[in-house]
Design an enzyme around this catalytic site. Structure first.
Site, mmCIF file in Angstrom:
data_model
loop_
_atom_site.group_PDB
_atom_site.id
_atom_site.type_symbol
_atom_site.label_atom_id
_atom_site.label_comp_id
_atom_site.label_asym_id
_atom_site.label_seq_id
_atom_site.Cartn_x
_atom_site.Cartn_y
_atom_site.Cartn_z
ATOM 1 N N TYR A 191 -2.393 38.333 -19.139
ATOM 2 C CA TYR A 191 -3.129 39.588 -19.223
ATOM 3 C C TYR A 191 -3.533 40.095 -17.838
ATOM 4 O O TYR A 191 -3.793 39.307 -16.920
ATOM 5 C CB TYR A 191 -4.398 39.431 -20.071
ATOM 6 C CG TYR A 191 -4.193 39.778 -21.527
ATOM 7 C CD1 TYR A 191 -3.999 41.100 -21.923
ATOM 8 C CD2 TYR A 191 -4.187 38.798 -22.506
ATOM 9 C CE1 TYR A 191 -3.812 41.426 -23.258
ATOM 10 C CE2 TYR A 191 -3.997 39.105 -23.838
ATOM 11 C CZ TYR A 191 -3.807 40.425 -24.216
ATOM 12 O OH TYR A 191 -3.615 40.754 -25.537
ATOM 13 N N ASP B 46 -12.461 33.568 -18.797
ATOM 14 C CA ASP B 46 -11.686 33.967 -17.628
ATOM 15 C C ASP B 46 -12.496 33.992 -16.342
ATOM 16 O O ASP B 46 -11.920 33.937 -15.256
ATOM 17 C CB ASP B 46 -11.042 35.333 -17.877
ATOM 18 C CG ASP B 46 -9.870 35.236 -18.845
ATOM 19 O OD1 ASP B 46 -9.467 34.104 -19.174
ATOM 20 O OD2 ASP B 46 -9.350 36.284 -19.266
#
Length: 670
Positions: free
Chosen positions: A417, A333
């Site tokens: 998320y 990420d």
């Protein structure tokens, strides 16, 4: 991902698609020395500096009509330069950019000085060897058009009875590197799709499973379509923001008000923050997001350094499903998606409570223009229960003091998320990082007996996965010469020295070289790591130190020979200790996207440099192994992970003896 449709290229690409040329610039590209005389070396980039960087690159012929900025960040000076800085010194403000030609796929890493108006280095990256630039927001938006124009993908949707493609949500995901035929060197995304029942319906409840498209972003086409099996699309909706779904809100919660009648206890001067005995600088990086610089704590009339730089330098989310549609699901990420670029604007009363100070973030978009995110970082203080307490049997003394902490926080959204990064500073010298994971589970169709997913709603699966973070902790415990000891509990066997079997002790193992610095947590031994300064004794003659206390959860669970183990080698150990090198910034290397592996920490420690009494960096892996629960659907209550740095002989006694007793009752009915 947050899609910025207005940031897409338009004009002429490799396949004739529209790609907007970058406008030629007439901006002032003279050296910026006149602007940097009073700028701290670690000050966050401003909008003017971003514009000047773009103009400088254009002046030097580095920007063509199809060149995009995959990354533009402050190139921080080396540590010795920063530590030698005094207010008023001239600062060389440098930037690092990763430039991508979206028509050809050629990328360059460029370092330039805004102060002198010069380009220091230009390196052309080999995508097969060095990896690809980070994925840009505009590329996520482009994927929707690419897959919906592909006849094979449209036919796969039709096989599943899906005809209204406007309600299909293709989800672009990083491709990884699996040495598949024809992929090495290509700029790829892999695309799973979800179905919305209507525009406002949350599509995560309706995965279109069994089919995945491989997309070449430079050629702007689907290169391979895997249509493995027909699976039912789950029907039940999961609209957690729809009153018709969640029912009437409860009325039992009474208001809680956070009040500081005399104002907050911290002060802010630009990026510099002072609170109680703490002093530090707030930074923000487009890749790492929130960064803390030069944390020191006042003691005995001087500011004593503890941490030079603290950040979450990488995180990886490896999934466990080995099937042909999902075996490749592994996301970095930070390195692939840029955590800083996914930052949220925080909302008073929702994300933060109390007397709040906000920092804005300024980021460069794909065109190299500044994009401001308001309220990107939240600063506030909060009560944290009892600090210390004792009621003495002999003297009758009864004393209680309350703990307080300063909170520096930021939230990012990466696809489904959401992650909150919360740094805490405490009155007693403790430093803590807590990561809060929330948002929506990544979903699949559920097969009865599936050994790699949880059924969270009828026919809806949530695959098993991990969230593994790498905190880069550039330590300066009372100075830059530090050492690390691994401390383990040792049970003493029954014998002449322990006749009743009650004895246990602690043993220390000094980590002398980088080859010894890759360590695993061991909760059964109570393992912690002590970072000390051998040249700074406390009043007892012991070296001052800080303890790194891990949570000791599982590290990377993938097989050692797997692709993700090669690419995310940092996540195979709980701790790495390296000698400081300003060029060693990221645990998985500079260009993580589609990198074949071996970069970052494995390459750094190959030199096997001494780390005993040296300028060292700790890289701590922490996180969670996530077996989803039905209670986490359709939106996930916060799950937490993190670590603590706690003084251990750093102070000569309890540093909070001067904290006064509380006087306010904070109770309306007492």
């Amino acid at each position: 991902m947050t899609h910025l449709a207005d940031d897409r290229p338009a004009g002429s690409g490799a396949d004739g698609a529209d790609v907007r040329p970058l406008a030629r610039l007439t901006a002032d590209v003279r050296p910026l020395a006149r602007l940097t005389a009073d700028v701290h070396p670690l000050a966050r980039l401003t909008a003017d500096e971003i514009r000047s960087a773009r103009a400088l690159f254009d002046q030097h012929g580095l920007l063509g009509p199809t060149t995009r900025f995959a990354l533009l960040a402050l190139e921080e000076p080396a540590k010795d330069v920063v530590l030698a800085y005094s207010a008023g010194d001239e600062v060389d403000r440098r930037v690092r950019a990763v430039l991508l030609d979206v028509a050809t796929g050629v990328s360059r890493t460029v370092v330039a000085s805004l102060t002198s108006g010069t380009v220091g280095s230009v390196r052309e990256n080999d995508p097969a060897r060095d990896g690809q630039p980070p994925i840009m927001l505009e590329e996520f938006a482009a994927v929707d058009e690419i897959v919906k124009a592909d006849p094979g993908w449209r036919a796969a949707m039709a096989r599943r009875g899906i005809t209204d493609l406007d309600l299909v949500r293709p989800c672009p995901l990083s491709a990884g590197d699996f040495d598949l035929p024809g992929e090495r060197g290509r700029r790829l995304l892999r695309v799973l799709s979800f179905l919305a029942h209507r525009p406002e319906d949350h599509c995560w409840a309706h995965p279109i499973d069994g089919v995945v498209a491989y997309v070449d972003l430079i050629e702007r086409r689907v290169t391979e379509l895997v249509d493995h099996e027909l699976l039912p699309v789950p029907e039940e909706e999961g609209n957690f923001d729809d009153p018709a779904y969640v029912g009437p809100p409860r009325t039992s919660l009474k208001p809680i008000e956070i009040s500081q009648p005399e104002g907050p206890g911290f002060s802010v001067d630009g990026d510099l923050v002072r609170w109680e005995n703490w002093t530090f600088r707030v930074g923000f990086d487009p890749r790492e997001g929130l960064v803390l610089h030069q944390l020191s704590i006042a003691d005995g009339g001087r500011d004593r350094p503890v941490l030079y730089r603290a950040s979450v330098a990488e995180m990886v989310v490896p999934y466990a499903d080995p099937g042909p549609v999902r075996f490749w699901q592994n996301y970095f990420d930070a390195g692939e998606y840029l955590l800083g670029h996914q930052v949220n604007s925080l909302v008073l009363g929702c994300d933060c409570l109390g007397e709040i100070y906000y920092f804005d973030a300024v980021l460069a978009d794909g065109a190299g223009e500044p994009r401001e995110v308001t309220n990107a970082i939240c600063l506030h203080e909060e009560d944290h229960g009892v600090l210390w307490k004792h009621s003495d049997l002999f003297t009758g003394s009864a004393q209680t003091r309350r703990q307080r902490r300063l909170v520096i926080s930021s939230f990012v959204t990466v696809g489904n998320y959401d992650y909150g990064f919360y740094w805490y500073l405490y009155l007693d010298g403790t430093i803590q990082l807590e990561v809060k994971a929330t948002g929506v589970l990544f979903t699949s169709a559920y097969r009865p007996g599936d050994g790699y997913a949880t059924e969270v709603a009828p026919g809806l699966g949530a695959p098993y996965h991990q969230h593994l973070f790498s905190a880069r902790l550039d330590m300066t415990v009372d100075g830059v010469r530090n050492a690390v000891d691994e401390l383990d509990i040792r049970v003493v066997p029954v014998g002449p020295e322990n006749p009743y079997g009650n004895a246990f002790t602690r043993v220390a193992t000094r980590l002398a070289a980088e080859s010894e610095g890759a360590r695993s947590a061991d909760a059964a031994r109570g393992r912690v790591w002590r970072v000390s300064n051998p040249n700074r004794p406390n009043r007892l003659g012991q070296p001052v130190g800080y303890l790194l206390r891990p949570e000791g959860q599982a590290v990377l669970l993938a097989d050692a020979d797997s692709s993700i183990a090669r690419r995310a080698a940092f996540a195979t150990r709980s701790l790495w200790v390296t000698r400081y090198d300003p060029a060693e910034r990221y645990p998985a290397g500079d260009l993580v996207n589609q990198h074949p592996g071996g970069a970052g920490l494995p390459a750094y420690v190959a030199a096997d440099r001494s780390i005993d009494g040296q300028d060292i960096v700790l890289w701590h892996t922490f996180g969670t192994t996530h077996f989803p629960r039905p209670e986490e659907w359709p939106v996930m209550p916060v799950d937490r992970c993190g670590f603590t740095l706690r003084p251990d002989g750093f102070f000569d006694r309890n540093p909070t003896l001067d904290v006064p007793a509380s006087t306010a009752t904070h109770c309306a009915r007492c």
